[in-house]
Design a protein around this motif. Sequence first.
Motif, short mmCIF file in Angstrom:
data_model
loop_
_atom_site.label_atom_id
_atom_site.label_comp_id
_atom_site.label_asym_id
_atom_site.label_seq_id
_atom_site.Cartn_x
_atom_site.Cartn_y
_atom_site.Cartn_z
N HIS A 107 -37.76 15.40 68.05
CA HIS A 107 -38.49 14.13 67.91
C HIS A 107 -37.77 13.02 68.68
O HIS A 107 -36.59 13.15 69.04
N SER A 108 -38.47 11.92 68.84
CA SER A 108 -37.84 10.74 69.45
C SER A 108 -36.96 10.11 68.37
O SER A 108 -37.16 10.35 67.19
N THR A 109 -36.04 9.26 68.80
CA THR A 109 -35.24 8.57 67.79
C THR A 109 -35.32 7.07 68.00
O THR A 109 -35.32 6.60 69.14
N LEU A 110 -35.46 6.39 66.89
CA LEU A 110 -35.36 4.94 66.95
C LEU A 110 -33.94 4.64 66.51
O LEU A 110 -33.58 4.84 65.36
N VAL A 111 -33.12 4.24 67.47
CA VAL A 111 -31.70 4.03 67.17
C VAL A 111 -31.55 2.66 66.53
O VAL A 111 -31.98 1.65 67.09
N LEU A 112 -30.97 2.64 65.34
CA LEU A 112 -30.80 1.33 64.70
C LEU A 112 -29.51 0.71 65.19
O LEU A 112 -28.43 1.25 65.00
N GLY A 113 -29.65 -0.38 65.87
CA GLY A 113 -28.49 -1.08 66.41
C GLY A 113 -28.84 -2.55 66.50
O GLY A 113 -29.89 -2.97 66.00
N LYS A 114 -28.00 -3.30 67.18
CA LYS A 114 -28.19 -4.76 67.13
C LYS A 114 -29.47 -5.24 67.82
O LYS A 114 -29.85 -6.39 67.67
N HIS A 115 -30.12 -4.35 68.58
CA HIS A 115 -31.36 -4.80 69.23
C HIS A 115 -32.61 -4.42 68.43
O HIS A 115 -33.73 -4.69 68.85
N CYS A 159 -28.23 -7.18 60.58
CA CYS A 159 -27.89 -7.83 61.86
C CYS A 159 -26.41 -8.16 61.92
O CYS A 159 -25.76 -8.00 62.96
N THR A 160 -25.86 -8.64 60.81
CA THR A 160 -24.43 -8.97 60.79
C THR A 160 -23.60 -7.72 61.03
O THR A 160 -22.68 -7.71 61.85
N LYS A 188 -20.56 -3.27 64.53
CA LYS A 188 -20.40 -1.83 64.49
C LYS A 188 -21.32 -1.18 65.52
O LYS A 188 -22.48 -1.58 65.64
N LYS A 189 -20.82 -0.20 66.26
CA LYS A 189 -21.65 0.43 67.30
C LYS A 189 -22.75 1.29 66.69
O LYS A 189 -23.91 1.20 67.06
N ASP A 190 -22.35 2.14 65.74
CA ASP A 190 -23.33 3.05 65.14
C ASP A 190 -23.61 2.66 63.70
O ASP A 190 -22.68 2.41 62.94
N ILE A 191 -24.88 2.62 63.38
CA ILE A 191 -25.23 2.33 61.98
C ILE A 191 -25.83 3.59 61.40
O ILE A 191 -26.82 4.12 61.94
#
Length: 519
Positions: A323-331, A361-362, A367-370
């Motif tokens: 599957h595709s991944t929605l990477v959770l990060g600062k964007h 967001c904070t 942190k790079k990876d959440i």
Amino acid sequence: MEERIAVFDTTLRDGEQSPGCSLNLEEKVRMARQLELLRVDVIEAGFPIASVGDFEAVHLIARTLEYCTVAALCRTVKRDIDRAWEAIQYAKKPRIHTFIATSDIHLAHKLKKTRQQALDDAVGAIQHAKSLCNEVEFSCEDASRSNIEYLCEIVGAAIAAGATIINLPDTVGYAIPEEYGAMFRIVRERVPHAKNIVFSSHCHNDFGLAVANSLAAIRNGARQIECTINGIGERAGNAALEEIVMAIRTRKETLGLDTNVNTEEIYKSSKLLTTLTGMMVQRNKAIVGANAFAHEAGIHQDGMLKSRITYEIMTPQSVGIKHSTLVLGKHSGRHALKQRYAELGYELSDQELEQAYQTFCTIADQKKDIFDEDLIAIVEDRESSADEFYHLENLQIFSGTNLRPTATIELRLRDERFVDSATGDGPVDAAYKAIERITGEIGKLTEYSIKSVTFGHDAIGEVFVRVDFDGVMFNGRAVSTDVITGSAKAYLEALNRAMSAKKRRDVQQNGAKEKAVAV
Ligand code: KIV
Ligand code: ZN
């Protein structure tokens, strides 16, 4: 029905001969089997005269494969051709692939031959190859830098001598698409009997144009493309199979062309090659890179959640990625966060989501990876911390030539300390087994990578692990100048995360039971 383009895979020849890509016999056969599952049309298995190892690999692959044509490379020299034939004669579909350089640069500086001598060599070689094998491919090495009149002359002679596949390589990756396409058009127009011949492209990637040039060739009549998995090959590599094949498949209406490739085997093929050679693909590599189907920007994630086609031109499933991944990060935006919480079983009100988003967001800024654990910690208003779990206090390794590696580990859990030892296949394995003995938690290591983040003898290594605990994956990462210590710490991080998730699950389940009893 779209016209077919034959896919000629040269991972095991042009790819394997490049730095850092060597494979042993067993690995070559494994790769060849996977290429057959991928349903490429031709596998170039090696260059039999080059070494005994090459000969044996081609020989075994020729005997092993069921459906693909097996090609062996040889110069326009009799003993090369005989050796190639010896290697492939028992293949279900053998092909001799003979080549000579045709550019004045190669003729003068490398071969020290005249154009006429090279032409005579080619004709003699093709006639000899044809007396052994029905299918003969002829390549004009450095075709893209060859004089076009001479190229037409030698190609005409090669066809008259019996070659049925003509390859015009861009050996040094010098061509640009219009030019490379025009070469095919001109040769096909000028050479007698060219209509009955399969023309082949073979592009190197020195300008990053190998795939574009291959497409230009097929737009101008080439009907075979030579390529490698992950684009491995001399210098900047060869045209990447996965890129050309997916471009043709995705744009088949425009091109009116297709291949026989089972694209769902692409990712597996790429992964296998990476595992066998240790040569990683960059994250943003088209089709098979870790980011090829990952989305982080909020606008993109929002679009993806509304409709996949907003930001994906092909499905990950079509190349064998789950599957595709929605990477959770600062964007990332609220929409993706809400979706991930829903997947984790949390239905958040607008107000709860807003609060979670602000905290997210904070954290994302720092942190790079959440990870999912962090998201859960946010809504449960707890720190995502492994403080209450295991810490590495001491590690001692006993290892050496002819010694069974043994690890002694001391872990601390709050105020208690535990020590145990274990042996293993290597020091890292021994350390992981000692950790298992202490904690009683059995994890299955599914990914392990180590990379240097600084230079020199005292370089710091970063270890990344992915461990399966009871069917759920947990990541761990650690940096250390000692790779075994780093490996143990990374594993402990994954284990602590697993224990944290388990503890939360237990609390939830007990809460649910208490509620049920009260009712
Ligand atoms: O790049 C090249 O020209 C080759 C030929 C030997 C086919 O690999
Ligand atoms: Zn090449």
